[in-house]
Design a protein around this motif. Structure first.
Motif, PDB file in Angstrom:
ATOM      1  N   PHE A   1       0.862  -1.190   0.000  1.00 19.22           N
ATOM      2  CA  PHE A   1       0.000   0.000   0.000  1.00 19.22           C
ATOM      3  C   PHE A   1       0.893   1.233   0.000  1.00 19.22           C
ATOM      4  O   PHE A   1       1.800   1.351   0.831  1.00 19.22           O
ATOM      5  CB  PHE A   1      -0.905  -0.014   1.228  1.00 19.22           C
ATOM      6  N   THR A   2       0.653   2.137  -0.938  1.00 22.56           N
ATOM      7  CA  THR A   2       1.457   3.347  -1.082  1.00 22.56           C
ATOM      8  C   THR A   2       0.579   4.576  -0.902  1.00 22.56           C
ATOM      9  O   THR A   2      -0.522   4.648  -1.458  1.00 22.56           O
ATOM     10  CB  THR A   2       2.118   3.401  -2.474  1.00 22.56           C
ATOM     11  N   VAL A   3       1.066   5.548  -0.121  1.00 19.09           N
ATOM     12  CA  VAL A   3       0.394   6.844   0.011  1.00 19.09           C
ATOM     13  C   VAL A   3       1.372   7.917  -0.452  1.00 19.09           C
ATOM     14  O   VAL A   3       2.570   7.830  -0.199  1.00 19.09           O
ATOM     15  CB  VAL A   3      -0.056   7.105   1.466  1.00 19.09           C
ATOM     16  N   SER A   4       0.848   8.930  -1.145  1.00 20.75           N
ATOM     17  CA  SER A   4       1.698   9.973  -1.695  1.00 20.75           C
ATOM     18  C   SER A   4       1.060  11.339  -1.494  1.00 20.75           C
ATOM     19  O   SER A   4      -0.069  11.581  -1.938  1.00 20.75           O
ATOM     20  CB  SER A   4       1.937   9.727  -3.192  1.00 20.75           C
TER      21      SER A   4
ATOM     22  N   LEU B   1      -2.151   4.265   6.948  1.00 19.65           N
ATOM     23  CA  LEU B   1      -0.769   4.732   6.822  1.00 19.65           C
ATOM     24  C   LEU B   1      -0.783   6.230   6.563  1.00 19.65           C
ATOM     25  O   LEU B   1      -1.526   6.711   5.707  1.00 19.65           O
ATOM     26  CB  LEU B   1      -0.061   4.003   5.680  1.00 19.65           C
ATOM     27  N   SER B   2       0.035   6.974   7.307  1.00 24.44           N
ATOM     28  CA  SER B   2       0.112   8.438   7.151  1.00 24.44           C
ATOM     29  C   SER B   2       1.480   8.842   6.617  1.00 24.44           C
ATOM     30  O   SER B   2       2.480   8.140   6.801  1.00 24.44           O
ATOM     31  CB  SER B   2      -0.126   9.127   8.495  1.00 24.44           C
TER      32      SER B   2
ATOM     33  N   ASN C   1      -3.397  14.542  -3.123  1.00 21.44           N
ATOM     34  CA  ASN C   1      -3.065  13.407  -2.259  1.00 21.44           C
ATOM     35  C   ASN C   1      -3.682  12.140  -2.847  1.00 21.44           C
ATOM     36  O   ASN C   1      -4.824  12.152  -3.322  1.00 21.44           O
ATOM     37  CB  ASN C   1      -3.586  13.623  -0.846  1.00 21.44           C
ATOM     38  N   ALA C   2      -2.950  11.032  -2.802  1.00 21.14           N
ATOM     39  CA  ALA C   2      -3.444   9.825  -3.475  1.00 21.14           C
ATOM     40  C   ALA C   2      -2.834   8.565  -2.864  1.00 21.14           C
ATOM     41  O   ALA C   2      -1.827   8.624  -2.155  1.00 21.14           O
ATOM     42  CB  ALA C   2      -3.121   9.881  -4.971  1.00 21.14           C
TER      43      ALA C   2
ATOM     44  N   THR D   1       6.245  10.255   0.413  1.00 20.39           N
ATOM     45  CA  THR D   1       5.569   9.025   0.036  1.00 20.39           C
ATOM     46  C   THR D   1       5.871   7.945   1.061  1.00 20.39           C
ATOM     47  O   THR D   1       6.998   7.849   1.550  1.00 20.39           O
ATOM     48  CB  THR D   1       6.024   8.548  -1.351  1.00 20.39           C
ATOM     49  N   GLY D   2       4.859   7.157   1.422  1.00 21.37           N
ATOM     50  CA  GLY D   2       5.048   6.055   2.361  1.00 21.37           C
ATOM     51  C   GLY D   2       4.563   4.750   1.768  1.00 21.37           C
ATOM     52  O   GLY D   2       3.663   4.724   0.919  1.00 21.37           O
TER      53      GLY D   2
END
Length: 216
Positions: A111-114, A145-146, A189-190, A152-153
């Motif tokens: 899982f990726t957050v950007s 996830l933050s 944010n995505a 990016t995480g």
């Protein structure tokens, strides 16, 4: 003569029925076996290749379904061409379909957050397996996830697994991986998902992950 032939056939059939446990091997290497399970309440059927590697087997632990082979589930983008999603509520990003033949189901995904550069964000994700015949449903825990501004995480989710009801064997199943921006939507944010392992599996592999694990 016909009577003798019938008697001989009956004797042969009775002899075949009584040959249990049953094993075929060459040079000490197993080829095919029908053996009792641990509590002697049923049979475990196993087929091996020429080197003695297990190829096909019923699941001795659950007493139903396949242990081998695992059923690899092809996963596809739920919305073709979409890589990142800025949706503010849960939507499927990857989907797959299978006929459930194994006793258990096992999966993990990345899982990726950007962050778009204005605000940080929190993304959330979970997976959902559905028996389209009976309506039986299994949902993994939701994981969040933050990340900070302009960063990016990544998070490895799972493995998660479940023992599928015996009544679901042979049924058409769907699996969906959900993801969304659960805090600070907008500002580019995505989130994104990459399936890693999605498969029908045996009890021996799956049982350690029934409660689910998630990397830090």
């Amino acid at each position: 003569m016909n009577k003798l032939n019938r008697q001989q056939r009956q004797a042969d059939e009775q002899g075949r029925q009584s040959k249990y446990p049953f094993s075929v091997a060459h040079g000490g290497v197993p080829d095919f076996t029908v053996l009792p399970n641990a509590d002697n309440s049923g049979a475990v059927v196993s087929l091996y290749d020429g080197a003695g590697t297990l190829v096909v087997a019923t699941d001795a632990a659950t007493k139903y379904g396949l242990a081998r082979p695992f059923t690899q589930v092809p996963m596809y983008p739920s919305q073709p061409g979409l890589v990142y999603s800025g949706a503010g509520s849960a939507i499927p990003l990857y989907s797959g379909q299978l006929v459930q033949l194994n006793s258990c189901f096992y999966l993990s995904w990345n899982f990726t957050v950007s962050s778009g550069g204005v605000t940080g964000l929190t993304g959330s994700t979970y997976a959902k397996l559905v028996d389209t015949v009976t309506g039986w449903t299994w949902t993994t825990p939701t994981v969040a996830l933050s990340t900070g501004v302009s960063s990016t995480g990544n998070l490895l989710n799972g493995p998660f697994s479940v023992q599928v009801p015996k009544s679901s064997l042979g049924h058409f199943m769907t699996i969906d991986l959900y993801g969304w921006v659960s805090a600070n939507t907008g500002n580019s944010n995505a989130v994104a998902i990459t399936p890693l392992a999605v498969l029908g599996a045996d009890y021996a592999l799956s049982q350690a992950y029934f409660a689910g694990t998630t990397s830090p």
